[in-house]
Design a protein around this motif. Structure first.
Motif, PDB file in Angstrom:
ATOM      1  N   VAL A   1      -0.147   9.780   5.206  1.00 27.59           N
ATOM      2  CA  VAL A   1      -0.548   8.698   4.304  1.00 27.59           C
ATOM      3  C   VAL A   1      -0.994   9.311   2.976  1.00 27.59           C
ATOM      4  O   VAL A   1      -1.964  10.076   2.936  1.00 27.59           O
ATOM      5  CB  VAL A   1      -1.692   7.851   4.901  1.00 27.59           C
ATOM      6  N   THR A   2      -0.296   8.990   1.923  1.00 26.53           N
ATOM      7  CA  THR A   2      -0.638   9.492   0.591  1.00 26.53           C
ATOM      8  C   THR A   2      -1.413   8.433  -0.168  1.00 26.53           C
ATOM      9  O   THR A   2      -0.964   7.285  -0.274  1.00 26.53           O
ATOM     10  CB  THR A   2       0.627   9.874  -0.195  1.00 26.53           C
TER      11      THR A   2
ATOM     12  N   ARG B   1      -2.458  13.154   3.852  1.00 31.14           N
ATOM     13  CA  ARG B   1      -1.055  13.127   3.433  1.00 31.14           C
ATOM     14  C   ARG B   1      -0.154  14.006   4.292  1.00 31.14           C
ATOM     15  O   ARG B   1       1.055  13.770   4.384  1.00 31.14           O
ATOM     16  CB  ARG B   1      -0.928  13.538   1.971  1.00 31.14           C
TER      17      ARG B   1
ATOM     18  N   ASN C   1      -5.523   2.361  -2.946  1.00 24.57           N
ATOM     19  CA  ASN C   1      -4.089   2.092  -2.986  1.00 24.57           C
ATOM     20  C   ASN C   1      -3.307   3.227  -2.351  1.00 24.57           C
ATOM     21  O   ASN C   1      -3.509   4.393  -2.690  1.00 24.57           O
ATOM     22  CB  ASN C   1      -3.626   1.903  -4.446  1.00 24.57           C
ATOM     23  N   LEU C   2      -2.410   2.874  -1.452  1.00 21.91           N
ATOM     24  CA  LEU C   2      -1.585   3.853  -0.764  1.00 21.91           C
ATOM     25  C   LEU C   2      -0.201   3.901  -1.391  1.00 21.91           C
ATOM     26  O   LEU C   2       0.260   2.939  -2.006  1.00 21.91           O
ATOM     27  CB  LEU C   2      -1.491   3.512   0.723  1.00 21.91           C
ATOM     28  N   ALA C   3       0.474   5.018  -1.207  1.00 19.39           N
ATOM     29  CA  ALA C   3       1.779   5.222  -1.833  1.00 19.39           C
ATOM     30  C   ALA C   3       2.821   4.238  -1.331  1.00 19.39           C
ATOM     31  O   ALA C   3       3.792   3.945  -2.032  1.00 19.39           O
ATOM     32  CB  ALA C   3       2.251   6.653  -1.596  1.00 19.39           C
ATOM     33  N   ASP C   4       2.641   3.704  -0.120  1.00 19.87           N
ATOM     34  CA  ASP C   4       3.623   2.765   0.425  1.00 19.87           C
ATOM     35  C   ASP C   4       3.399   1.333  -0.047  1.00 19.87           C
ATOM     36  O   ASP C   4       4.069   0.407   0.407  1.00 19.87           O
ATOM     37  CB  ASP C   4       3.618   2.813   1.954  1.00 19.87           C
ATOM     38  N   GLY C   5       2.461   1.140  -0.961  1.00 20.67           N
ATOM     39  CA  GLY C   5       2.198  -0.176  -1.502  1.00 20.67           C
ATOM     40  C   GLY C   5       1.069  -0.930  -0.829  1.00 20.67           C
ATOM     41  O   GLY C   5       0.603  -1.949  -1.345  1.00 20.67           O
ATOM     42  N   GLU C   6       0.615  -0.440   0.305  1.00 28.49           N
ATOM     43  CA  GLU C   6      -0.493  -1.083   1.007  1.00 28.49           C
ATOM     44  C   GLU C   6      -1.820  -0.760   0.322  1.00 28.49           C
ATOM     45  O   GLU C   6      -1.924   0.189  -0.462  1.00 28.49           O
ATOM     46  CB  GLU C   6      -0.547  -0.615   2.465  1.00 28.49           C
ATOM     47  N   THR C   7      -2.818  -1.573   0.619  1.00 30.79           N
ATOM     48  CA  THR C   7      -4.166  -1.353   0.101  1.00 30.79           C
ATOM     49  C   THR C   7      -5.161  -1.509   1.234  1.00 30.79           C
ATOM     50  O   THR C   7      -5.040  -2.423   2.052  1.00 30.79           O
ATOM     51  CB  THR C   7      -4.502  -2.364  -1.014  1.00 30.79           C
TER      52      THR C   7
ATOM     53  N   SER D   1      -4.772  -4.889   3.573  1.00 30.24           N
ATOM     54  CA  SER D   1      -4.296  -4.754   4.945  1.00 30.24           C
ATOM     55  C   SER D   1      -5.445  -4.597   5.926  1.00 30.24           C
ATOM     56  O   SER D   1      -5.420  -5.151   7.018  1.00 30.24           O
ATOM     57  CB  SER D   1      -3.338  -3.563   5.056  1.00 30.24           C
TER      58      SER D   1
ATOM     59  N   ARG E   1      -5.311   9.076   9.980  1.00 34.34           N
ATOM     60  CA  ARG E   1      -3.954   8.558   9.816  1.00 34.34           C
ATOM     61  C   ARG E   1      -3.165   9.592   9.014  1.00 34.34           C
ATOM     62  O   ARG E   1      -3.455   9.814   7.827  1.00 34.34           O
ATOM     63  CB  ARG E   1      -3.961   7.199   9.129  1.00 34.34           C
TER      64      ARG E   1
END
Length: 495
Positions: A103-104, A37, A120-126, A3, A100
């Motif tokens: 954000v986990t 987070r 890698n973020l918990a929401d699937g983004e990188t 992203s 931010r």
């Protein structure tokens, strides 16, 4: 899917993360992001807001050296003031715009082909970054006790790291598990309003009298107008604490524990002057040496146990039922609210706090547990290029976290300054330098309280699961800051 790209990613917006951000900005690196987070900054000082929360070292010492605060209300300031200090520093140095919230981070992996970290973020983004800094703190993962029946309790359950500010303990029957530094602050507050308070103790804590006082408005004005005056006071409090650690902890073998014995005697006199009940006094007396577990200050903790509605239970907990706690001695105590002052899962959940995969697929947590907990200068590990972990083995200095942040910022300054001078983009500590540092730290620990004292029953978070006291860096603050300024740069492989 990638992203965004940054020069650096910092994980955590507590005081370590804020310090790392300030250091990046000093070095001219502005393209960085702090991933937090929680929904606000401050780390443990945002998460924790239980009644009675206060710093347990003088606030003249508990601050960035480069940013003294003239507005402290007292020598041992409240948690709310510490949180305000974090806000003020972040705003002054324009750090907040890089954060931010909510954000986990799930994990991070080094991409050797691209010479980047993939985060890698918990929401699937990188997101990807040239440099990765984990500033997750030592006290960030709450420990939940594994007690039979705890899930079946029908009343309210509150962990101190998730305090319900709407909760009113007035007239309640409360059971609190834990007698660590947090509980020492919280128990007197609960006792003021509760109808009945039962304290479940596994390990007694050393408690010495607290010398605290308010700063007058005139003193605050003086601090603001002439910052040197506040710096002088800091030199005094820093020196006192440094001397205590040097004598009682780092050179315990040479001093034969004389300071520890004297400090223990002070705590004994404090107990004797406050508690006349010999049996109760014995229950509150630790059987390990002073300093094996972090001691604390309080003028009200021991006195609280002399109140008729406050009870100490040290036989252990057999189980928790829907309406109360059953002790190992068979007695049941009915309660309305269960308070968990059970601290943090330091080693299992926090080293590291996220999964970090370095070069050649080395898993940091797995490597630490299969070899030994280790980190060069408390920040770097071999096979982890362009990575600094600010909450690592051998990172924590003495009794003041800000001293740790200070030397880590200087380490960053020297390291990234060398990268800039060479026109390089990648650094990695060598296996040889890391091995030399580990051997040196191990040797220094041989003179310490943790090796020579009676610490077996302390259940201290200073010790890792293998029984080694690798949380603390066994050097003076002055030595740590000096090494951060002039460590052999060839200890790193710089490309």
């Amino acid at each position: 899917m990638i992203s965004e790209h940054f020069d650096a990613v910092i994980v955590g917006a507590g005081f370590a993360g804020i310090g790392a951000a300030i250091q990046f900005k000093r070095m001219g690196i502005e393209n960085f992001v702090i991933l937090e987070r929680e929904d606000d900054l401050g780390g443990t000082w945002y998460v924790n807001h239980y009644p009675g929360l206060a710093v347990d070292v003088p606030t003249t010492t508990y601050s960035y050296f480069f940013e003294p605060n003239p507005n402290w209300s007292r020598l041992f300031s409240t948690g709310a003031e510490i949180k305000q200090y974090a806000d003020d520093v972040a705003d002054k140095y324009d750090v907040r715009r890089h954060i931010r919230f909510g954000v986990t981070v799930g994990g991070a992996r080094w991409d050797d082909d691209a010479q980047l970290w993939r985060v890698n973020l918990a929401d699937g983004e990188t997101v990807d970054a040239r440099y990765l800094v984990t500033a997750t703190g030592f006290l960030s993962q709450p420990h939940m006790p594994d007690i039979p029946g705890i899930a079946e309790f029908d009343g309210r359950v509150i962990h101190t790291t998730a305090w319900d500010d709407s909760y009113d303990p007035t007239g309640e029957k409360i059971g609190i598990i834990g007698t660590g530094a947090t509980a020492v602050q919280l128990i007197p507050e609960l006792a003021e309003k509760a109808a009945d308070l039962t304290v479940y103790q596994r390990t007694p804590i050393w408690v010495v009298p607290k010398i605290d006082f308010r700063f007058s408005e005139r003193a605050k004005q003086l601090f603001a107008r002439i910052p040197l005056t506040q710096r002088l006071i800091r030199v005094i409090t820093d020196t006192i604490y440094e001397l205590m650690v040097w004598v009682a902890v780092l050179h315990n073998r040479q001093t034969r524990g004389r300071f520890n014995i004297a400090a223990g005697d002070l705590a004994k006199m404090h107990r004797f002057a406050t508690i006349r009940d010999k049996e109760l006094r014995a229950k509150l007396t630790p059987d390990y040496d002073f300093g094996c577990k972090r001691p604390t200050f309080s003028n009200s903790y021991y006195r609280t146990f002399t109140k008729p509605h406050v009870h100490l239970q040290d036989s252990g907990i057999a189980k928790i039922e829907s309406d109360g706690i059953v002790g190992n001695d068979g007695t049941k105590t009915p309660i309305d609210t269960l308070v968990l002052a059970t601290g943090f899962d330091l080693w299992e959940a926090n080293f590291p706090a996220i999964e970090v995969i370095g070069r050649d697929g080395r898993n940091l947590g797995k490597w630490w547990r299969e070899t030994r907990f280790q980190a060069y200068q408390g920040v770097s590990m071999p096979h982890f290029p362009n990575f600094l972990s600010l909450a690592s083995p051998f990172a924590f200095l003495g009794l003041n976290f800000f001293n740790t942040v200070e030397y880590q910022m200087r380490h960053m300054d020297r390291l990234f300054g060398e990268l800039r001078r060479r026109g390089a983009t990648t650094f990695e500590i060598t296996e040889e330098a890391n091995a030399r540092y580990l051997a040196r730290m191990t040797a220094l620990l041989g003179d310490s309280l943790f090796t020579n004292g009676s610490c077996a029953t302390a259940r201290s978070y200073y010790f890792n699961p293998s029984g080694e006291p690798t949380l603390l860096r066994p050097t003076s603050t002055r030595a740590a800051i000096r090494e951060a300024t002039d460590f052999p740069i060839d200890d790193y492989r710089i490309v």
